[in-house]
Design an enzyme around this catalytic site. Structure first.
Site, PDB file in Angstrom:
ATOM      1  N   ALA A 142       0.490  -1.406  -0.541  1.00 16.89           N
ATOM      2  CA  ALA A 142       0.207   0.340   0.171  1.00 16.89           C
ATOM      3  C   ALA A 142       0.867   1.200   0.046  1.00 16.89           C
ATOM      4  O   ALA A 142       1.484   1.666   0.988  1.00 16.89           O
ATOM      5  CB  ALA A 142      -1.179  -0.163   0.597  1.00 16.89           C
ATOM      6  N   ILE A 143       1.157   1.849  -1.180  1.00 17.75           N
ATOM      7  CA  ILE A 143       1.997   2.606  -1.616  1.00 17.75           C
ATOM      8  C   ILE A 143       0.850   3.977  -1.473  1.00 17.75           C
ATOM      9  O   ILE A 143       0.298   4.436  -2.610  1.00 17.75           O
ATOM     10  CB  ILE A 143       3.016   2.103  -2.286  1.00 17.75           C
ATOM     11  CG1 ILE A 143       3.681   1.434  -2.583  1.00 17.75           C
ATOM     12  CG2 ILE A 143       3.958   4.340  -2.554  1.00 17.75           C
ATOM     13  CD1 ILE A 143       4.366   1.231  -1.460  1.00 17.75           C
ATOM     14  N   ARG A 145      -1.580   7.048  -1.662  1.00 19.77           N
ATOM     15  CA  ARG A 145      -2.820   7.187  -1.243  1.00 19.77           C
ATOM     16  C   ARG A 145      -4.262   5.452  -1.030  1.00 19.77           C
ATOM     17  O   ARG A 145      -4.231   5.990  -0.457  1.00 19.77           O
ATOM     18  CB  ARG A 145      -3.499   7.795  -2.359  1.00 19.77           C
ATOM     19  CG  ARG A 145      -2.710   9.565  -2.733  1.00 19.77           C
ATOM     20  CD  ARG A 145      -4.080  10.323  -3.127  1.00 19.77           C
ATOM     21  NE  ARG A 145      -3.820  11.491  -3.005  1.00 19.77           N
ATOM     22  CZ  ARG A 145      -3.288  12.766  -3.697  1.00 19.77           C
ATOM     23  NH1 ARG A 145      -2.644  12.222  -5.154  1.00 19.77           N
ATOM     24  NH2 ARG A 145      -2.773  13.713  -3.884  1.00 19.77           N
ATOM     25  N   ASP A 232      -2.784  -7.298  -4.416  1.00 15.81           N
ATOM     26  CA  ASP A 232      -2.875  -6.437  -4.754  1.00 15.81           C
ATOM     27  C   ASP A 232      -3.997  -5.974  -3.691  1.00 15.81           C
ATOM     28  O   ASP A 232      -4.745  -6.087  -3.144  1.00 15.81           O
ATOM     29  CB  ASP A 232      -3.698  -6.072  -6.205  1.00 15.81           C
ATOM     30  CG  ASP A 232      -2.213  -6.511  -7.175  1.00 15.81           C
ATOM     31  OD1 ASP A 232      -1.558  -6.327  -6.607  1.00 15.81           O
ATOM     32  OD2 ASP A 232      -3.217  -5.557  -8.445  1.00 15.81           O
ATOM     33  N   ALA A 255      -9.921 -12.806 -14.190  1.00 15.83           N
ATOM     34  CA  ALA A 255     -11.261 -12.680 -14.918  1.00 15.83           C
ATOM     35  C   ALA A 255     -12.002 -11.964 -15.877  1.00 15.83           C
ATOM     36  O   ALA A 255     -12.568 -12.703 -16.634  1.00 15.83           O
ATOM     37  CB  ALA A 255     -12.277 -11.619 -13.779  1.00 15.83           C
ATOM     38  N   GLU A 324       3.057  -8.344 -14.406  1.00 15.09           N
ATOM     39  CA  GLU A 324       1.665  -9.479 -15.144  1.00 15.09           C
ATOM     40  C   GLU A 324       2.369  -9.668 -16.070  1.00 15.09           C
ATOM     41  O   GLU A 324       2.271 -11.303 -16.478  1.00 15.09           O
ATOM     42  CB  GLU A 324       0.488  -8.186 -14.954  1.00 15.09           C
ATOM     43  CG  GLU A 324      -0.232  -9.665 -15.121  1.00 15.09           C
ATOM     44  CD  GLU A 324      -2.027  -9.244 -14.830  1.00 15.09           C
ATOM     45  OE1 GLU A 324      -2.038  -8.891 -14.040  1.00 15.09           O
ATOM     46  OE2 GLU A 324      -2.885  -8.410 -16.003  1.00 15.09           O
ATOM     47  N   ASN A 369      -7.241   8.005 -11.070  1.00 16.57           N
ATOM     48  CA  ASN A 369      -6.990   9.053 -10.507  1.00 16.57           C
ATOM     49  C   ASN A 369      -6.530   9.946  -9.543  1.00 16.57           C
ATOM     50  O   ASN A 369      -6.150  10.873  -9.031  1.00 16.57           O
ATOM     51  CB  ASN A 369      -8.403   9.681 -11.416  1.00 16.57           C
ATOM     52  CG  ASN A 369      -9.467   9.695 -10.701  1.00 16.57           C
ATOM     53  OD1 ASN A 369      -9.337   8.826 -10.586  1.00 16.57           O
ATOM     54  ND2 ASN A 369      -9.741  11.098 -10.591  1.00 16.57           N
ATOM     55  N   ARG A 372      -3.144   7.377  -7.921  1.00 19.21           N
ATOM     56  CA  ARG A 372      -1.307   6.975  -8.771  1.00 19.21           C
ATOM     57  C   ARG A 372      -1.139   8.706  -9.282  1.00 19.21           C
ATOM     58  O   ARG A 372       0.127   8.145  -9.615  1.00 19.21           O
ATOM     59  CB  ARG A 372      -1.816   5.995 -10.341  1.00 19.21           C
ATOM     60  CG  ARG A 372      -2.373   4.383  -9.701  1.00 19.21           C
ATOM     61  CD  ARG A 372      -2.621   3.869 -11.770  1.00 19.21           C
ATOM     62  NE  ARG A 372      -2.929   2.600 -11.583  1.00 19.21           N
ATOM     63  CZ  ARG A 372      -2.333   1.850 -11.982  1.00 19.21           C
ATOM     64  NH1 ARG A 372      -2.657   2.204 -13.475  1.00 19.21           N
ATOM     65  NH2 ARG A 372      -3.088   0.853 -12.024  1.00 19.21           N
TER      66      ARG A 372
END
Length: 375
Positions: A142-143, A145, A232, A255, A324, A369, A372
């Site tokens: 968890a980087i 925000r 994640d 998925a 990935e 938005n 990231r």
């Protein structure tokens, strides 16, 4: 009787006494056994004891001791059998039935199971792993925000649904420890927070996690857990994510692509990249949001993926889907021993087709938005 006769009689008596006494002191059985020598054969010490003590007493002692010895031996055999049962490897067909889901792919061409709801026997698996007393690790990054937007909900839901009844260690990697929320964990759960160096680009954050996971496995994780998952943070557990998912190396079906033809997959198609997979090759498209296995297998996955990332950087190229893409190349060359159906990482934006019986883990709404912009 005259005097001469008395003397002769006395001499005979004395002679008889001397002979009897002489025989007595030279006989190991003593005088009693000498008298009945013709009726009693020579016996050793143990037989004499048996003759002197009642049979019921001697036999009683013997049977009691033998019974104790038999009980101890039986306990020993039971303990050995228990240990053998505990260490006996669980076979695939003991817990997995692919025929329960004929409408989907349940076995790969290399005979690995694809785990769908309904294909596994939970009771057998739980009984087996409970005896093993396993510990399962879960790494999450968890980087920036991502901490405030996703971390608390991810860990809270994992606390409720991930490997219930088994020891779990959450390895939380953040760039600012002061922002980590307090989360009350249930029994058998522990929480370890590590501060990592932030990267300027989210692409680098994604790719550098392979390096970081590998370093932590080498430093301590390999000594702390039996199995390890890497996930994640922008996901939420919806239902039990249990021991049916454990394996040597575990891959997750993406998925959006689980029904697609391999030539349609978004593999890296440029030859210059270390993640390159040509058309005509490929088995499935795997999602980097979930992968796992034993610590050593996960170490190998992360190290090989990071090697590919570094090679691409050297050649001034970046794979289409970053880590990935490299993960898919790895699993093409090193087939996973177990694959998880899309039920274990589902995107509700697709809807809920009949294939998906129970959603175990779902994607969060992507707010790129907001999250990231880590500069």
């Amino acid at each position: 009787m005259n005097v001469k006769g008395k003397v002769i009689l006395s001499m005979l008596v004395v002679s008889t006494v001397i002979v009897v006494f002489w025989e007595y002191i030279n006989s190991p059985e003593g005088s009693f056994l000498w008298i009945y020598h013709s009726k009693n054969p020579e016996v050793d010490d143990s037989a004499q004891k048996g003759w002197w003590f009642p049979d019921w007493f001697n036999n009683g002692i013997h049977n009691y001791q033998q019974e104790e010895e038999d009980i101890d031996k039986e306990k020993g055999r039971e303990e050995e059998q228990r240990k053998e049962d505990d260490t006996t490897e669980l076979q695939l067909w003991d817990w997995f039935n692919p025929k329960k889901r004929p409408e989907v792919v349940t076995v790969t061409k290399w005979k690995a199971p694809v785990v769908w709801e309904g294909t596994y026997n939970k009771a057998i698996l739980e009984n087996y792993y409970a005896k093993q007393k396993i510990t399962v690790g879960l790494t999450v990054f968890a980087i920036g925000r991502y901490i405030e937007h996703y971390l608390e909900e991810f860990v809270t839901s994992a606390n409720r649904y991930f490997m219930v009844g088994h020891k779990v260690i959450f390895y939380v990697m953040v760039d600012d420890v002061s922002k980590v929320p307090f989360i009350e964990l249930g029994p058998l759960r522990s929480f370890k927070v590590f501060e990592v160096k932030p990267e300027k680009r989210w692409q680098d954050i994604s790719m550098m996690r392979m390096k970081t996971i590998g370093e932590h496995i080498l430093a301590h994780i390999q000594h702390e857990v039996d199995f390890l998952f890497c996930m994640d943070v922008d996901q939420v557990f919806q239902d039990h994510f249990g021991v049916e998912t454990l394996g040597q190396s575990v891959a997750q079906l993406q998925a959006w692509w689980y029904k697609a033809d391999p030539d349609d997959f978004t593999y890296e198609r440029r030859r210059e990249s270390a993640a390159y997979i040509p058309f005509g090759q490929g088995d499935f498209y795997y999602h980097a949001a979930v992968f796992g296995g034993t610590p050593i297998q996960v170490l190998n996955i992360t190290q090989e993926c990071f090697k590919g990332i570094l090679l691409d950087k050297k050649n001034d190229i970046e794979a289409e889907w970053h880590d990935e893409s490299h993960l898919n190349k790895y699993f093409l060359l090193n087939k996973p021993s177990k694959i998880l159906s899309p039920e274990y990482c589902w995107d509700y934006h697709i809807g809920l087709p009949s294939d998906i019986k129970t959603v175990k883990l779902s994607w969060q709404t992507k707010e790129y938005n907001l999250v990231r912009n880590n500069v």
